[in-house]
Design a protein around this motif. Structure first.
Motif, PDB file in Angstrom:
ATOM      1  N   LEU A  72      28.417 -67.445  75.175  1.00 58.44           N
ATOM      2  CA  LEU A  72      29.539 -68.084  75.961  1.00 58.44           C
ATOM      3  C   LEU A  72      29.802 -67.569  77.375  1.00 58.44           C
ATOM      4  CD1 LEU A  72      32.125 -66.810  73.098  1.00 58.44           C
ATOM      5  CD2 LEU A  72      31.876 -69.232  73.973  1.00 58.44           C
ATOM      6  N   PRO A  73      30.101 -68.562  77.978  1.00 60.35           N
ATOM      7  CA  PRO A  73      30.738 -68.429  79.645  1.00 60.35           C
ATOM      8  C   PRO A  73      31.700 -67.570  79.578  1.00 60.35           C
ATOM      9  CG  PRO A  73      31.226 -70.421  78.752  1.00 60.35           C
ATOM     10  CD  PRO A  73      30.863 -69.951  77.709  1.00 60.35           C
ATOM     11  N   ARG A  74      32.091 -67.242  80.885  1.00 58.15           N
ATOM     12  CA  ARG A  74      33.085 -66.009  80.865  1.00 58.15           C
ATOM     13  C   ARG A  74      34.566 -66.591  80.286  1.00 58.15           C
ATOM     14  NH1 ARG A  74      36.327 -62.715  80.656  1.00 58.15           N
ATOM     15  NH2 ARG A  74      36.964 -61.170  82.148  1.00 58.15           N
ATOM     16  N   TRP A  75      34.573 -67.924  80.571  1.00 52.28           N
ATOM     17  CA  TRP A  75      35.896 -68.506  80.149  1.00 52.28           C
ATOM     18  C   TRP A  75      35.838 -69.102  78.601  1.00 52.28           C
ATOM     19  CZ3 TRP A  75      32.171 -70.391  83.650  1.00 52.28           C
ATOM     20  CH2 TRP A  75      31.525 -71.448  83.195  1.00 52.28           C
ATOM     21  N   GLY A  99      35.627 -59.754  76.710  1.00 58.18           N
ATOM     22  CA  GLY A  99      36.619 -60.332  77.167  1.00 58.18           C
ATOM     23  C   GLY A  99      36.801 -61.883  76.403  1.00 58.18           C
ATOM     24  N   ILE A 100      36.251 -61.838  75.105  1.00 55.77           N
ATOM     25  CA  ILE A 100      36.107 -63.034  74.432  1.00 55.77           C
ATOM     26  C   ILE A 100      37.671 -63.404  73.378  1.00 55.77           C
ATOM     27  CG2 ILE A 100      34.932 -64.317  72.637  1.00 55.77           C
ATOM     28  CD1 ILE A 100      32.678 -62.830  73.327  1.00 55.77           C
ATOM     29  N   LYS A 101      38.230 -64.204  73.710  1.00 53.27           N
ATOM     30  CA  LYS A 101      39.516 -64.567  73.096  1.00 53.27           C
ATOM     31  C   LYS A 101      38.886 -65.143  71.563  1.00 53.27           C
ATOM     32  CE  LYS A 101      43.814 -67.066  72.924  1.00 53.27           C
ATOM     33  NZ  LYS A 101      44.706 -65.870  72.602  1.00 53.27           N
ATOM     34  N   LEU A 102      39.490 -64.702  70.630  1.00 50.51           N
ATOM     35  CA  LEU A 102      39.108 -65.147  69.097  1.00 50.51           C
ATOM     36  C   LEU A 102      40.273 -66.238  68.619  1.00 50.51           C
ATOM     37  CD1 LEU A 102      37.965 -61.963  67.342  1.00 50.51           C
ATOM     38  CD2 LEU A 102      36.437 -63.814  68.689  1.00 50.51           C
ATOM     39  N   LEU A 103      39.886 -67.340  68.329  1.00 49.38           N
ATOM     40  CA  LEU A 103      40.725 -68.391  68.003  1.00 49.38           C
ATOM     41  C   LEU A 103      40.495 -68.326  66.274  1.00 49.38           C
ATOM     42  CD1 LEU A 103      39.935 -70.963  70.619  1.00 49.38           C
ATOM     43  CD2 LEU A 103      41.848 -69.364  70.561  1.00 49.38           C
ATOM     44  N   THR A 104      41.740 -68.157  65.369  1.00 50.05           N
ATOM     45  CA  THR A 104      41.341 -68.014  64.042  1.00 50.05           C
ATOM     46  C   THR A 104      41.904 -69.242  63.369  1.00 50.05           C
ATOM     47  OG1 THR A 104      43.674 -67.097  63.971  1.00 50.05           O
ATOM     48  CG2 THR A 104      41.851 -65.445  64.016  1.00 50.05           C
ATOM     49  N   PRO A 127      42.382 -76.747  81.526  1.00 49.11           N
ATOM     50  CA  PRO A 127      42.532 -75.295  82.150  1.00 49.11           C
ATOM     51  C   PRO A 127      43.467 -74.150  81.770  1.00 49.11           C
ATOM     52  CG  PRO A 127      43.099 -76.670  83.802  1.00 49.11           C
ATOM     53  CD  PRO A 127      42.654 -77.511  82.595  1.00 49.11           C
ATOM     54  N   HIS A 128      44.525 -74.648  81.191  1.00 47.06           N
ATOM     55  CA  HIS A 128      45.539 -73.860  80.739  1.00 47.06           C
ATOM     56  C   HIS A 128      45.247 -73.417  79.347  1.00 47.06           C
ATOM     57  CE1 HIS A 128      48.021 -75.076  84.306  1.00 47.06           C
ATOM     58  NE2 HIS A 128      47.499 -76.382  83.880  1.00 47.06           N
ATOM     59  N   ARG A 129      44.520 -73.703  78.586  1.00 45.97           N
ATOM     60  CA  ARG A 129      44.189 -73.442  77.117  1.00 45.97           C
ATOM     61  C   ARG A 129      42.901 -72.780  77.064  1.00 45.97           C
ATOM     62  NH1 ARG A 129      47.757 -76.462  73.718  1.00 45.97           N
ATOM     63  NH2 ARG A 129      49.678 -76.712  75.159  1.00 45.97           N
ATOM     64  N   PRO A 130      42.834 -71.890  76.224  1.00 45.60           N
ATOM     65  CA  PRO A 130      41.414 -71.359  75.871  1.00 45.60           C
ATOM     66  C   PRO A 130      40.602 -72.325  75.403  1.00 45.60           C
ATOM     67  CG  PRO A 130      43.027 -70.748  74.164  1.00 45.60           C
ATOM     68  CD  PRO A 130      44.085 -71.343  75.244  1.00 45.60           C
ATOM     69  N   GLN A 131      39.416 -72.105  75.762  1.00 47.68           N
ATOM     70  CA  GLN A 131      38.130 -73.300  75.677  1.00 47.68           C
ATOM     71  C   GLN A 131      37.334 -72.906  74.319  1.00 47.68           C
ATOM     72  OE1 GLN A 131      38.064 -76.167  77.708  1.00 47.68           O
ATOM     73  NE2 GLN A 131      39.872 -75.284  77.749  1.00 47.68           N
ATOM     74  N   PRO A 132      37.623 -73.595  73.329  1.00 50.10           N
ATOM     75  CA  PRO A 132      36.700 -73.254  72.130  1.00 50.10           C
ATOM     76  C   PRO A 132      35.266 -73.539  72.317  1.00 50.10           C
ATOM     77  CG  PRO A 132      37.934 -75.380  71.778  1.00 50.10           C
ATOM     78  CD  PRO A 132      38.117 -74.690  73.181  1.00 50.10           C
ATOM     79  N   LEU A 133      34.225 -72.585  72.716  1.00 43.33           N
ATOM     80  CA  LEU A 133      33.133 -73.021  73.193  1.00 43.33           C
ATOM     81  C   LEU A 133      31.988 -72.304  72.113  1.00 43.33           C
ATOM     82  CD1 LEU A 133      33.043 -72.894  77.043  1.00 43.33           C
ATOM     83  CD2 LEU A 133      33.382 -74.855  75.566  1.00 43.33           C
ATOM     84  N   ALA A 134      32.502 -71.642  70.936  1.00 43.57           N
ATOM     85  CA  ALA A 134      31.561 -71.175  70.078  1.00 43.57           C
ATOM     86  C   ALA A 134      32.315 -71.047  68.777  1.00 43.57           C
ATOM     87  CB  ALA A 134      30.928 -69.760  70.483  1.00 43.57           C
ATOM     88  N   VAL A 135      31.465 -71.067  67.696  1.00 39.57           N
ATOM     89  CA  VAL A 135      31.934 -71.129  66.435  1.00 39.57           C
ATOM     90  C   VAL A 135      31.228 -69.736  65.713  1.00 39.57           C
ATOM     91  CG1 VAL A 135      32.085 -71.951  64.076  1.00 39.57           C
ATOM     92  CG2 VAL A 135      32.719 -73.269  66.000  1.00 39.57           C
TER      93      VAL A 135
END
Length: 361
Positions: A72-75, A99-104, A127-135
């Motif tokens: 993941l990138p930083r964001w 620093g990774i936000k988890l989206l459940t 840019p206001h929302r977490p970017q889901p870039l991995a599963v």
């Protein structure tokens, strides 16, 4: 007294201990520049393909955090199920260490589905929302269910179509492969998994797992991430030697151990189902009308999740330790977790079932 609490309770397999003793000879270059780690690289390529690269680490939490941090990138954020070990049992390590936000997403059967991504992919580019870039998916799941090849392929194809990387938490991948009777590559590399946390501790090792990079283009700087995450072993030969003993294609200990634990769980499930049928025939039910003994999920790996009276669970637990998984709608019923290990025997299972029958009177 055999425990059914966790496959982490089991001892190390004798072949793994022999490998450790054999590795304990003379001096060897540290930090992975040794012949055992070099051999591990060959063995991993045998199982996962010519481009697979293994990075031994100390534990499963470390493997998961290193995998996602490198993918993941930083964001970037990662989509996981609500029962994922990453989310429930790693004490915020993805968030605090990487620093990774988890989206459940909800996973009543332990599995996520392509449509699960829907609410989150709408955020891509905002840019206001977490970017889901991995599963991150778990195989076999935390509920003991196993994704089919088609299910994993559907998840991977959908995730990649959105530009997301795919990580697999394979702490019990061996159990899934044993259940499906497929080689490790068929469940990972061939389906497009980008990076894998391969489990060893739950399948006969003293300690140690491996991050296996399957798609080098999908992860960056994993050597640095492993070090900064405190997962780089100075005496790496001892971790690598164990993994080689487990994965050596001449023996396939990984498969033998996983098959054994799966078989004991199947035996346990059959005994529980027989007892549940007897209780039902005798008209014994909970005051609410619910069954006194019930299993909600298929037993496909090495674990059984029964719902039963708390008093019965406590009586059996006094002889065979195990954990409760979660409460139910009725305070006097509980869902428990009964897990088999590579060294669980038929006699252990039969003794457990005898204790269960005794507790039900």
């Amino acid at each position: 007294m055999a425990a059914f609490a966790s496959d982490n309770y089991a001892p190390a397999h004798p072949a793994v201990l022999e490998a450790l003793v054999a590795a304990n000879e003379g001096h060897a270059v540290s930090y992975g520049e040794d012949r055992w780690t070099e051999h591990l690289a060959e063995v991993v390529r045998h199982h996962f393909g010519d481009h697979a690269v293994a990075y031994p680490v100390f534990n499963g939490t470390g493997a998961n955090v290193v995998s996602l941090a490198a993918a993941l990138p930083r964001w970037g954020s990662a989509i996981v199920t609500d029962v994922a070990h990453l989310h429930t049992d790693e004490n915020g390590a993805p968030e605090r260490v990487a620093g990774i936000k988890l989206l459940t997403v909800d996973a009543p059967d332990g599995k996520m589905h392509p449509e699960s991504f829907g609410p989150y992919v709408l955020n891509l580019g905002d840019p206001h929302r977490p970017q889901p870039l991995a599963v991150s998916l778990t195989q076999s799941t935390e509920l003991g269910t196993v994704y089919s090849v088609d299910e994993v392929r559907g998840l991977v194809d959908t995730a990649h179509a959105y530009g997301m990387r795919v990580h697999m938490d394979g702490s019990r991948l061996a159990n899934a492969a044993a259940h499906l009777r497929l080689p490790l590559r068929a469940l990972t590399t061939d389906l497009g998994i980008d990076v894998l946390s391969f489990g060893g501790t739950k399948n006969g090792l003293v300690l140690g797992e491996a991050v296996v990079v399957l798609n080098p283009e999908a992860v960056a700087g994993i050597e640095y991430v492993r070090k900064m995450s405190m997962q780089l072993a100075s005496k790496m030969r001892y971790v690598s030697a164990q993994l080689v003993a487990l994965l050596d294609p001449e023996r396939d200990l990984w498969l033998a151990n996983a098959s054994a634990s799966n078989a004991r769980a199947t035996r346990l499930r059959e005994g529980v189902d027989a007892l549940a049928a007897e209780l039902a025939r005798d008209g014994r039910t909970h005051d609410s009308g619910a069954p006194l003994l019930h299993i909600a999920y298929p037993t496909q790996a090495n674990v059984v999740f029964p719902t039963l009276p708390r008093a019965v669970a406590d009586a059996v637990r006094a002889e065979h330790p195990f954990y409760d998984w979660r409460p139910t709608a009725h305070p006097d019923l509980v869902e428990s977790r009964w897990m088999c290990s590579w060294d669980t025997t038929d006699e252990d299972v039969d003794a457990f079932l005898a204790s269960l029958r005794k507790a039900f009177g």
